[in-house]
Design a protein around this motif. Structure first.
Motif, PDB file in Angstrom:
ATOM      1  N   UNK A 120      94.304  55.048  -7.994  1.00 50.86           N
ATOM      2  CA  UNK A 120      95.406  54.713  -7.101  1.00 50.86           C
ATOM      3  C   UNK A 120      95.176  55.388  -5.749  1.00 50.86           C
ATOM      4  N   UNK A 121      95.219  54.612  -4.688  1.00 51.95           N
ATOM      5  CA  UNK A 121      94.950  55.156  -3.361  1.00 51.95           C
ATOM      6  C   UNK A 121      96.208  55.172  -2.525  1.00 51.95           C
ATOM      7  N   UNK A 122      96.421  56.291  -1.840  1.00 46.86           N
ATOM      8  CA  UNK A 122      97.583  56.396  -0.962  1.00 46.86           C
ATOM      9  C   UNK A 122      97.392  55.598   0.320  1.00 46.86           C
ATOM     10  N   UNK A 123      96.193  55.040   0.530  1.00 51.73           N
ATOM     11  CA  UNK A 123      95.925  54.221   1.710  1.00 51.73           C
ATOM     12  C   UNK A 123      96.011  52.741   1.384  1.00 51.73           C
ATOM     13  N   UNK A 158      99.734  47.713  -4.536  1.00 47.74           N
ATOM     14  CA  UNK A 158      98.583  48.544  -4.887  1.00 47.74           C
ATOM     15  C   UNK A 158      98.997  49.898  -5.453  1.00 47.74           C
ATOM     16  N   UNK A 159     100.274  50.246  -5.338  1.00 46.53           N
ATOM     17  CA  UNK A 159     100.732  51.531  -5.854  1.00 46.53           C
ATOM     18  C   UNK A 159     101.122  51.468  -7.321  1.00 46.53           C
ATOM     19  N   UNK A 160     100.962  50.318  -7.966  1.00 39.22           N
ATOM     20  CA  UNK A 160     101.261  50.175  -9.390  1.00 39.22           C
ATOM     21  C   UNK A 160     100.001  49.778 -10.136  1.00 39.22           C
ATOM     22  N   UNK A 161      99.649  50.568 -11.140  1.00 36.66           N
ATOM     23  CA  UNK A 161      98.519  50.253 -11.998  1.00 36.66           C
ATOM     24  C   UNK A 161      99.014  50.072 -13.422  1.00 36.66           C
TER      25      UNK A 161
END
Length: 423
Positions: free
Chosen positions: A1-4, A10-13
Motif C-alpha cells: 500500500x502506497x501513501x502516494x 488504491x488505499x484498500x487492499x
C-alpha cells in the motif's frame, strides 16, 4: 500500500486498508458522490408508509429526501428542497399529508413531487413552466418490504444489486412468525467516527465476547448459551457480492421455518405463551415465540443498512469523523393479541440496543476509540485479514469463513474499492 496512491481506491487492499480511509476529508467527500449517490441506499420500511399520504423524512448520504406513498399507492423519493429558493419543505420525521408547501414562498407540491401551485403567478408569465419544476426524484424500488432509493438513473435494478442477499432478506422477514413485519419504534444517536467503522461492526463476531461481556452477564443462561458462538464451527460468515455479507451467529435460527420441534421455548417467555394460547393454536404460538430474539444472523447491506438479528441498524454519514446511527425496532404486524409479543421484543431491544442498554453503548465506545486511534501512526494499516487463509467457497460459491473472521469486512471494502476507483 502506497501513501502516494493516485486515487482513493488504491488505499484498500484485499487484507488491509489505509487508516486515512477514516480520517481524510477528501476521501469522505468522494464517497458521498461515488458511493452514496450511485448505490441503492435504504430509506424506509413499507410499514412506515402503509397508507396513501404517509411520508418519511430521511437522507441519502447527506442529501435530505422525503419518501412518500401517493394516492395511487406508488412510492416516491424526492429531494427535500423547494425548486424556488431551496428551502426544505418538510421538517417532520414522518406523518400523513396531502402534499407539501414551502414555508418561505408557499410553492406547493403533490405527494408525487409535481408542482401544484404558486402564489401570485402573474409575475411568472412567460418565464416559468410548472411542469418543468417538479421536485427532483430518485429512482425508488422495494424488495421484501425494504425501500431503497438511488440517484443513479441508469444503474442496475435493486434486485440485481441485492443479488444473493435477497435470500437472507426473505429469511429475516420470517421472524414475524407468519405475520408481516412492522416498525415498532426507533431511536438515534451519533458517534465520533467514520461511517465505515460501523459498517465493519455488524459482521464482526470477533469483538462480541470482549466488548459485550456485561451484556452476556446480564442475560439468562439460555440466551447466553445461544450467543456463545466463538468456538462453534458451524457459525460462519458469507460474502454475498456487491459488498453485502451475512454473519450466522446462531445457524439453527437462520431459517425460522426449519424447526424439528425439539428446541424448548425459553421459560422467560412463559407469560407470552400463556396469553397467545388464548387465540392461537400451539403451532402458531411456537412459531411466534421461537422468533422472539429474531433471526440467528446479521445481514449487512452495503452501504447503509443492516438487518441485525431482530432490528434494523441504519447509518448516515455526517462528516469524515461523525456518523448518525438509527436503531429501528421491529415486530409482527398481526391481531391485537400479538401486543404481548411486541412489548417483549421492545424490552429485549432496549436491553441491548437501547441508549441505556448493555450492548450499544459499549459498541459506540469502541467505534470512538478506533477513530481516535486512526490518527496515530497514519502510515500503519487497518488489518482485515483475520481468517483469510481459511476462507473457502461455500456450495453457493460465496467466500466463507468462521463467524469471528473478517470476511464481511473484506466484502465491503472490495465493493468500496470498485466504486471509488470508477471515475
Amino acid at each position: 500500500m502506497t501513501e502516494n496512491a493516485s486515487v482513493p481506491a488504491d488505499f484498500a487492499e484485499s487484507d488491509r486498508v489505509a487508516a486515512r480511509l477514516y480520517t481524510d476529508p477528501e476521501i469522505f467527500e468522494r464517497e458521498m458522490t461515488q458511493i452514496f449517490e450511485r448505490s441503492w441506499v435504504w430509506v424506509a420500511h413499507e410499514s412506515e408508509l402503509a397508507q396513501p399520504g404517509n411520508f418519511k423524512s430521511t437522507y441519502v448520504g447527506r442529501q435530505p429526501v422525503i419518501v412518500t406513498r401517493d394516492r395511487k399507492g406508488t412510492l416516491h423519493t424526492m429531494l427535500n428542497r423547494c425548486r424556488h429558493r431551496g428551502a426544505s419543505l418538510c421538517e417532520k420525521p414522518s406523518g400523513k399529508a396531502n402534499g407539501f408547501t414551502c414555508p418561505y414562498h408557499a410553492w406547493s407540491y403533490g405527494l408525487d413531487g409535481k408542482l401544484r401551485g404558486i402564489p401570485y403567478p402573474d409575475g411568472y408569465e412567460g418565464v416559468l413552466e410548472k411542469g418543468e419544476l417538479s421536485l427532483k426524484k430518485l429512482r425508488t424500488e422495494s424488495y421484501g418490504g425494504m425501500i431503497f432509493a438511488t440517484f443513479a438513473e441508469d444503474g442496475e435494478s435493486l434486485e440485481d444489486f441485492l443479488g444473493d442477499a435477497k435470500l437472507w432478506i426473505d429469511r429475516f422477514m420470517k421472524q414475524g412468525g407468519g405475520y408481516p413485519i412492522k416498525v415498532l419504534g426507533k431511536h438515534q444517536f451519533t458517534f465520533r467516527g467514520n461511517w465505515k467503522i460501523q459498517l465493519e461492526n455488524t459482521t464482526d463476531g470477533y469483538h462480541f465476547p470482549i466488548v459485550h461481556r456485561s451484556w452476556m452477564a446480564s442475560v439468562d443462561a439460555e440466551t447466553a448459551d445461544m450467543m456463545s458462538f466463538m468456538t462453534d464451527p458451524s457459525a460462519i460468515t458469507h460474502a454475498l457480492g456487491n459488498g453485502h455479507s451475512v454473519m450466522q451467529m446462531v445457524p439453527e435460527h437462520s431459517d425460522l421455518d426449519v424447526d424439528d420441534g425439539t428446541e424448548p421455548l425459553q421459560a422467560r417467555f412463559d407469560h407470552v405463551v400463556a396469553k397467545l394460547s388464548k387465540t392461537l393454536d400451539e403451532a402458531q404460538v411456537r412459531k411466534v415465540v421461537r422468533a422472539m430474539h429474531g433471526t440467528g444472523f446479521n445481514l449487512n447491506l452495503f452501504p447503509n443498512v443492516s438487518m441485525s438479528a431482530a432490528f434494523f441498524r441504519v447509518l448516515r454519514p455526517i462528516s469524515v469523523n461523525e456518523t448518525l446511527i438509527e436503531h429501528v425496532a421491529i415486530g409482527p404486524d398481526g391481531p391485537p393479541g400479538l401486543d404481548v409479543v411486541n412489548r417483549e421484543r421492545m424490552r429485549i431491544h432496549e436491553h441491548f440496543q437501547g441508549p441505556f442498554g448493555f450492548g450499544t453503548p459499549d459498541d459506540a465506545e469502541g467505534w470512538d476509540r478506533v477513530q481516535r486511534g486512526a490518527h496515530g501512526g497514519p502510515d500503519l494499516p487497518i488489518l482485515v485479514n483475520r481468517g483469510l487463509a481459511r476462507e473457502k467457497a461455500s456450495p453457493e460459491g460465496w467466500p466463507t469463513s468462521h463467524v469471528t473472521d473478517e470476511t464481511g469486512m473484506r466484502a465491503a471494502y472490495a465493493q468500496w474499492k470498485e466504486m471509488m476507483g470508477d471515475d
